[in-house]
Each structure stands twice: as C-alpha cells, then as structure tokens.
Motif scaffolding. Structure first.
Motif, PDB file in Angstrom:
ATOM      1  N   ARG A   1       0.793  -1.108   0.175  1.00  0.00           N
ATOM      2  CA  ARG A   1       0.031   0.021   0.036  1.00  0.00           C
ATOM      3  C   ARG A   1       0.801   1.321  -0.211  1.00  0.00           C
ATOM      4  NH1 ARG A   1      -3.429  -0.816   4.505  1.00  0.00           N
ATOM      5  NH2 ARG A   1      -1.511  -0.475   5.687  1.00  0.00           N
ATOM      6  N   ALA A   2       1.960   1.133   0.809  1.00  0.00           N
ATOM      7  CA  ALA A   2       2.646   2.377   1.084  1.00  0.00           C
ATOM      8  C   ALA A   2       3.672   2.772  -0.195  1.00  0.00           C
ATOM      9  CB  ALA A   2       3.761   2.272   2.261  1.00  0.00           C
TER      10      ALA A   2
ATOM     11  N   LEU B   1       4.531  12.035  13.691  1.00  0.00           N
ATOM     12  CA  LEU B   1       3.665  10.931  14.339  1.00  0.00           C
ATOM     13  C   LEU B   1       3.875   9.577  13.906  1.00  0.00           C
ATOM     14  CD1 LEU B   1       0.141  11.634  14.841  1.00  0.00           C
ATOM     15  CD2 LEU B   1       0.245   9.632  13.217  1.00  0.00           C
ATOM     16  N   GLY B   2       4.492   9.408  12.754  1.00  0.00           N
ATOM     17  CA  GLY B   2       5.127   7.789  12.429  1.00  0.00           C
ATOM     18  C   GLY B   2       6.036   7.523  13.529  1.00  0.00           C
ATOM     19  N   GLU B   3       7.041   8.333  13.945  1.00  0.00           N
ATOM     20  CA  GLU B   3       8.055   8.017  15.127  1.00  0.00           C
ATOM     21  C   GLU B   3       7.532   7.901  16.128  1.00  0.00           C
ATOM     22  OE1 GLU B   3      11.298   7.718  14.488  1.00  0.00           O
ATOM     23  OE2 GLU B   3      11.793   8.171  12.644  1.00  0.00           O
TER      24      GLU B   3
ATOM     25  N   VAL C   1       5.231   2.597   8.673  1.00  0.00           N
ATOM     26  CA  VAL C   1       4.451   2.121   7.354  1.00  0.00           C
ATOM     27  C   VAL C   1       4.170   0.766   7.674  1.00  0.00           C
ATOM     28  CG1 VAL C   1       6.456   0.835   6.061  1.00  0.00           C
ATOM     29  CG2 VAL C   1       4.889   2.442   5.016  1.00  0.00           C
TER      30      VAL C   1
ATOM     31  N   ALA D   1       7.980   7.332   6.196  1.00  0.00           N
ATOM     32  CA  ALA D   1       6.871   6.954   6.976  1.00  0.00           C
ATOM     33  C   ALA D   1       7.285   5.742   7.655  1.00  0.00           C
ATOM     34  CB  ALA D   1       5.760   6.289   5.885  1.00  0.00           C
ATOM     35  N   PRO D   2       7.745   6.243   8.987  1.00  0.00           N
ATOM     36  CA  PRO D   2       8.575   5.334   9.979  1.00  0.00           C
ATOM     37  C   PRO D   2       7.682   4.142  10.302  1.00  0.00           C
ATOM     38  CG  PRO D   2       8.806   7.534  10.752  1.00  0.00           C
ATOM     39  CD  PRO D   2       7.664   7.630   9.521  1.00  0.00           C
TER      40      PRO D   2
ATOM     41  N   LEU E   1       4.507   6.773  16.916  1.00  0.00           N
ATOM     42  CA  LEU E   1       3.972   5.319  16.934  1.00  0.00           C
ATOM     43  C   LEU E   1       5.215   4.336  17.238  1.00  0.00           C
ATOM     44  CD1 LEU E   1       1.536   5.808  14.214  1.00  0.00           C
ATOM     45  CD2 LEU E   1       1.106   5.942  16.469  1.00  0.00           C
TER      46      LEU E   1
ATOM     47  N   ALA F   1      -0.777  -1.281  10.905  1.00  0.00           N
ATOM     48  CA  ALA F   1      -2.153  -0.869  10.176  1.00  0.00           C
ATOM     49  C   ALA F   1      -2.824  -0.414  11.713  1.00  0.00           C
ATOM     50  CB  ALA F   1      -2.724  -2.231  10.059  1.00  0.00           C
ATOM     51  N   ARG F   2      -3.925   0.476  11.049  1.00  0.00           N
ATOM     52  CA  ARG F   2      -4.729   1.358  12.004  1.00  0.00           C
ATOM     53  C   ARG F   2      -5.132   0.230  13.322  1.00  0.00           C
ATOM     54  NH1 ARG F   2      -9.857   2.532   8.595  1.00  0.00           N
ATOM     55  NH2 ARG F   2      -8.433   2.152   6.703  1.00  0.00           N
TER      56      ARG F   2
ATOM     57  N   VAL G   1      -2.298   0.423  15.882  1.00  0.00           N
ATOM     58  CA  VAL G   1      -2.120   1.861  16.617  1.00  0.00           C
ATOM     59  C   VAL G   1      -3.174   2.123  17.453  1.00  0.00           C
ATOM     60  CG1 VAL G   1      -2.172   4.154  15.916  1.00  0.00           C
ATOM     61  CG2 VAL G   1      -1.220   2.803  14.239  1.00  0.00           C
TER      62      VAL G   1
END
Lengths: 216, 470
Positions: B27-28, B136-138, B156, B153-154, B140, B159-160, B163
């Motif tokens: 996807r990414a 935000l990615g970092e 990547v 996109a760290p 997470l 999935a939601r 998170v």
C-alpha cells in the motif's frame, strides 16, 4: 582540543579526504532557468489554484466588509471560539476586531494561546509573501514578528495584498537572504500527516485550516 | 542501533511470510510511487532540475571543506553554537552535555535518520533526558519500541488496528480505529509535550553555507513546533547536508518533495538562522548545531562519494523490487532500500552490510528515479567487488565464479557442454522445468520455477536466427 581546534581538525580531515581525487573540478557557473515573470493577475490566479489543490481556502472581495460573514462562518464551522493577532499588525487587528460579532468570538492574547488547553482559536496575520508556483504563504520573524498565528492556531488566517505575490521561491529568498531573519516559514496548506496507512489526515500538529484572504 | 544486516536473508524470509506486513508495504510504496509519478509528469522541468540538483550536491561534496568551513563561520556569526563530532558516540556526548548545561529534562524530537544512526535517543535517555518523538510515525514506533521501517513513513508497517491497540495500552485511550481520531489523540498528547519541552531536537534537510541556515521540511508541522516553542534548539546533521547557497534551496526542494511524497512543496519549510535576537518575541534562546562525521569523510575519500549526495527522499525505496518485497526492517539497520544497501556496508563495514549489496538484481529502477542521479547500481557493484577484494566472499563462490569465467572464455568446451546438457535435459527434465538443484544452487529451484536447459545451445540458436551457417 579546544572546540575551535576540533572544527579546524574536521575541515582538515575533509580536505585530506578530497586531495588528489577527481574532486577539485572547478564547478561550472550557476545557471538559473527562471521562467519569465508574469503579471499580477496571473500570479494571483496561479497562487489560488495551487493553494486550493493543497487543501487551503481562498477568499477575495472588493473590500473587507462583504467578506466578513463568509470568513466568520468558516471559522465558526471549524469550531473557533477565540481570535488572536500579533501586536503591531494593524491589518490583522482590524480584521479580528470587525470579525468579533460574526462568531461571536472573543479576542485573546498570544500568551493565552500558548497555554495548554487554550480555546480553539484562529490566528490572523498579514503574510509577507505569497508564492504563485506552489500556493505558499511566507511568514518570517523579521523585525520581531511572531510566528504563533500560523503555528498554534486551529485556523490560520493569512491576509494578503496584491503587492506580496511573487512567482517563485527564488524571489522571496533573494529579498530575505541579505540578512536572513531567524525564522523564514514557507507554509502551504494546512498541517497534514499520512503516517497511519498513508491516509492523509489534516491537522497533525499545526493549523487544521489555512484561509488566505486577499484584500485590495 | 546494533546493525543486524548480516542476517538479511533470514529477516527477509520472515518479512515475506508476514501477510499484514506485505499488505502495508504494498500500500505504502504504491501510494508513494503513484504520487511521485503524477507530480513528475505535472512538472516539465523535472529532468533539468535533476541535472541541476545533482550538480549542486556533487559540487558541494567536491569542495566540502570550503563549504563546511563557511557554514560554521556564518552560523556562528549569527549566534548559533556549532559543535563537531568525529563519530556517533562523540555526537551523543555533546548532545547530552548541551541538554545538561541547558537544564533540559524533556525534549521533543523531529524525525532524523542521523539520530537513529548514532543512537541519540538512547544516549539522551540514559543521561536523564526524556525524549519524545514528535513526528507522528516516529511517535508510533517509539511507543511500540520498534525502529522506523521507512525513512519517510516510519510506521509504514503498522495498520490502524495496531495503532489503536497501542494507544489503548500505552496511553490508556479508549479504543478507536478511526484514523482521524487516532491522529487527534496524538495531536493532543504531543501538543502538551511541545509546550512543556525545554529543547527541540531536529535533523536538517539542508545546511546553507552562505547564511549559516538550517532548513527543515515537514508536513505535520512538528519541525516548526519544536523549533519555535522550546527554549533550546539542537540540530544534529551529517556534514554532507551542506549546500553552498540559500539560493540553491528552491531547486533541491522541488526535487525532494516531488520525489518523496509527490507534493510540489511540503506543508512546512523552515529556514532557521542563528539564535534568538533581541527583538524576537519567541524562538529558542540558543541554537546548537552538531555536525557529525561518523565515517563520512572516509566515504568522501573513496569511490563512493556520490552516495553522500543523497537527500533522503525515499524514492529509491519505493521503486525497489527488493524493498517492495521485504520492507525496511529486513535490512537490519537504519537505512533501507538501495540507498541503505550502499550506506550500510560503508558505515557498518562490509562484513556486516555486504548481504544488502548482494541482494539486488541491479535492475536500475533506483537510479532512474534518484532526484540527484546517484548511480546506485554501480555503487552496489563496486561494493561486491570490494567484498571479493577484501576476501569476504565465500571461497566456494569465488571458485565457482572462476570456473565460470574460465568456461566462458573457452568457446569450444562451452558449446560441447551446452550440447551435452541439452541432450540430458530432454531425458531428465520434464515440463520444461528444472526439478531441483543441489545445495548452493537450490535457491534457484526451491521457491521458483527454474527453466530446463534448452536442448539447443544459445550460440547455435543465435547463428540460426542471424542466418549464419557454420
């Protein structure tokens, strides 16, 4: 080793690394392939197109008064309760003060906005440049200006006059590079992130909405 | 972060068997590639910009001593405090000292690959500084205790739902898997940190030598928050980040943002010059810049200088069939994809990183998209040659290659052998497939169809097609 020695030592180390390699080719002269500059109306039209494609909003009118209801409504719909503007920015103060009854909104100070749990706010500020190529607003810290309206507010309202439009970033940097202010911020659309499943979400850390208002 | 690149094959197998990971990577990379292609098609000057960007970066590296000295002088003239670090440990030491001297207990950090490379977070944390990742990615991956898996996109690989469970477990937030709500939680949590932090830590996308400016490019605005609100701003940057002039910035930005996310410009670009001035109502009282070598002068010296042109856009990751198959974690260290396959052996040594240089079909897709025209496949080949010269190759492989070379140099023997195999293959190999090969070659047959040898040698077919009769 003193800090100065350490810097010299690093530079020397790099010079040694470069010595005797094919590195010392004289660089060809820097060439710029600037497109011809365009007229004011064209710049404004391209700015608007790019701004809107990046998720920004655009408002223009013959004078401030007819725009106030639309601007007020846009802010209300974004949940804005308070307005703030930088001290010394007379244009922003005028817009903020005349906008109050359209909320109704309260006027707050920069200090209040900096506090945690500040009310949802719109930061109103006169922009220094607007770049047509990318639909970008430019704010700087020149002459003691604040950057908080484009930073902490939920909605960033950037006031533009026809004189601030330039074609490309180069022109803006030319004007600022002699003695660059501490902070030059190029702002294009609202804050966004794609960090969860590459789904673009507006309003990551900065403003959730950017409204560019062109005043004659 | 301890490199684990020598285990690339094992890690790849794990990644290939991980179905959710496969979906996330597809996807990414698909989204990034599509966005890039559109942005490049909409910008007719892209090729000219590539030439220009490549020239600017190469010109800078060729006189890096001059440009870096100028950057230091200009930045100091405008009130920045510049430090230099020979290696990662030294950089971490300086960062910890700065934090201590400035009395910082909480720092907010924007995404920086160099910080990962030198292990800055761990170092500061063990010095008693709480470091919160603000991208935000970092944020997470920091909450999950994992390294980033893509330079842009760290998270990547998350999935939601993952998170959502992470926020539930680590932050005590009620479960929601609506992405805007998840972002809202992070915004709220991180805003508190931005307002409370004593120091903002960032990398640098570019350092402008003529003005001593630090340039930061973000979409979320974390870079702006962390460089306006806290009272100290600490920059960690590799020495190769220097560009000669502030005027060189626009062309490099046009390349960077289109190659990275397909945007004509990112939401926020900050050009930061010097410390706070008397008339400034806000902004850090002090700007510290740590210039980090950590092996870069060694790379500069040799035939790999071009890899230091890299502007960390991530385009080569997205387009690489290897990255698309295994994702970032399989590479075992900070940098992944083609640029990582060159950088890792150079930074961590060939004994550690050579498997990455070998895991490439040399298809050249990376070189085609690189905005600053780094000849990545050539550099990968050079690394393989170095591996051989340093005696790190498997002796059996070297022997096999020697035999192969000798055979290819003897046309008569080669043709006889081809005919012999052709005859045998008609008897042994059914369905036009090679059923299996012995160990060392079994990779060719275990998980894919390896065609059976042709009954007719290639050279004979060639002659026939060309109408040449012996």
């Amino acid at each position: 080793m003193t800090p100065a020695d350490r810097k010299e030592e690093l530079i020397r180390r790099i010079a040694v690394a470069l010595r005797g390699r094919d590195g010392a080719n004289p660089a060809p002269a820097f060439k710029e392939d600037r497109e011809g500059t365009s007229g004011e109306a064209d710049r404004i039209a391209r700015f608007r197109e790019m701004l809107e494609s990046e998720g920004g909003n655009y408002l223009a009118g013959p004078s401030l008064d007819p725009m106030l209801p639309a601007l007020g409504e846009a802010l209300r719909l974004s949940g804005v309760a308070a307005l703030f503007f930088p001290p010394g920015d007379d244009g922003a103060r005028l817009v903020a003060e005349t906008l109050v009854p359209f909320g109704p909104f309260t006027l707050v100070s920069l200090d209040e906005v900096r506090r945690p749990f500040a009310p949802p706010s719109a930061g109103i500020q006169t922009a220094e440049f607007a770049i047509a190529e990318t639909g970008t607003i430019v704010q700087t810290g020149r002459e003691g200006k604040t950057l908080l309206p484009g930073l902490l507010a939920d909605v960033h309202v950037a006031l533009l006059s026809p004189a601030v439009f330039v074609d490309r970033m180069e022109e803006c940097l030319d004007a600022l590079s002699g003695d660059p202010p501490r902070n030059i911020s190029f702002i294009t659309g609202p804050s966004r992130t794609g960090d969860i499943e590459q789904t673009i979400v507006i309003g990551a850390h900065g403003p959730k909405k950017l409204i560019a208002v062109l005043l004659p | 972060m301890e490199p684990l690149s020598r285990f690339f094959h094992r890690r790849s197998e794990k990644a290939l068997a991980d179905a959710p990971l496969q979906a996330s990577i597809a996807r990414a990379t698909g989204k990034f590639l599509g966005a890039r292609a559109e942005a490049v098609a909409a910008f007719p000057g892209f090729e000219a910009a590539r030439d220009e960007g490549s020239r600017i970066k190469r010109e800078t590296l060729d006189r890096l001593d001059v440009h870096l000295a100028r950057f230091i002088a200009e930045a100091e003239k405008r009130g920045a405090v510049v430090h230099v670090a020979r290696d990662g440990a030294e950089a971490c030491e300086i960062a910890a000292r700065v934090a201590k001297e400035e009395g910082v207990a909480l720092a907010v950090k924007s995404k920086s690959m160099l910080a990962e490379e030198i292990g800055l977070n761990e170092a500061l944390q063990s010095a008693g500084v709480d470091v919160v990742e603000a991208d935000l990615g970092e944020y997470l991956v920091q909450l999950a205790g994992e390294p980033p898996s893509h330079i842009l996109a760290p998270a990547v690989h998350m999935a939601r739902e993952r998170v959502a469970r992470l926020f539930e477990k680590k932050l005590g937030e009620p479960y929601t898997d609506r992405i805007p709500d998840l972002i809202g939680i992070a915004r709220r949590r991180l805003r508190e940190k931005f307002l409370a932090a004593g120091m903002g830590i960032t990398g640098a996308n570019f350092l402008c030598a003529d003005t001593g400016s630090v340039v930061l490019v973000t979409n979320e605005g974390n870079g702006r928050m962390g460089t306006i609100l806290p009272r100290v701003h600490l920059v960690v940057a590799g020495i190769e980040k220097v560009i000669p002039r502030l005027a060189d910035l626009p062309v490099l930005l046009r390349l960077l943002t289109r190659s990275a996310t397909g945007q004509s410009i990112s939401s926020y670009v900050s050009v930061l010059t010097g410390g706070r001035r008397p008339e400034d109502p806000e902004g850090p009282e002090r700007l510290h810049v740590i210039l980090v070598d950590n092996g870069r002068t060694g790379i500069l010296q040799g035939k790999y200088r071009d890899i230091l042109k890299c502007i960390r856009c991530g385009a080569c990751l997205n387009v690489c069939p290897v990255y698309q198959s295994v994702g970032g974690h399989a590479y075992g260290w900070v940098y992944s994809g083609p640029m990582g396959s060159v950088l890792t052996p150079l930074f961590a040594g060939l004994a550690e990183g050579a498997p990455l240089a070998n895991a490439s079909t040399l298809c050249g897709a990376c070189a085609d998209v690189c905005p600053v025209k780094i000849p990545l496949p050539e550099l990968l080949l050079e690394l393989r040659a170095d591996e051989r010269e340093q005696g790190l190759k498997d002796p059996a492989e070297v022997l096999g290659m020697k035999g192969y070379a000798a055979l290819m140099g003897r046309a008569g023997i080669l043709e006889a052998l081809e005919r012999f195999i052709g005859v045998i293959s008609q008897v042994l190999f059914k369905d036009g497939k090679t059923p299996w090969l012995p160990f060392r070659f079994s990779g060719w047959t275990d998980r894919r169809d390896f065609p059976a040898p042709s009954p007719q040698p290639f050279r004979k077919l060639w002659k026939k097609q060309r109408g040449i009769h012996p």
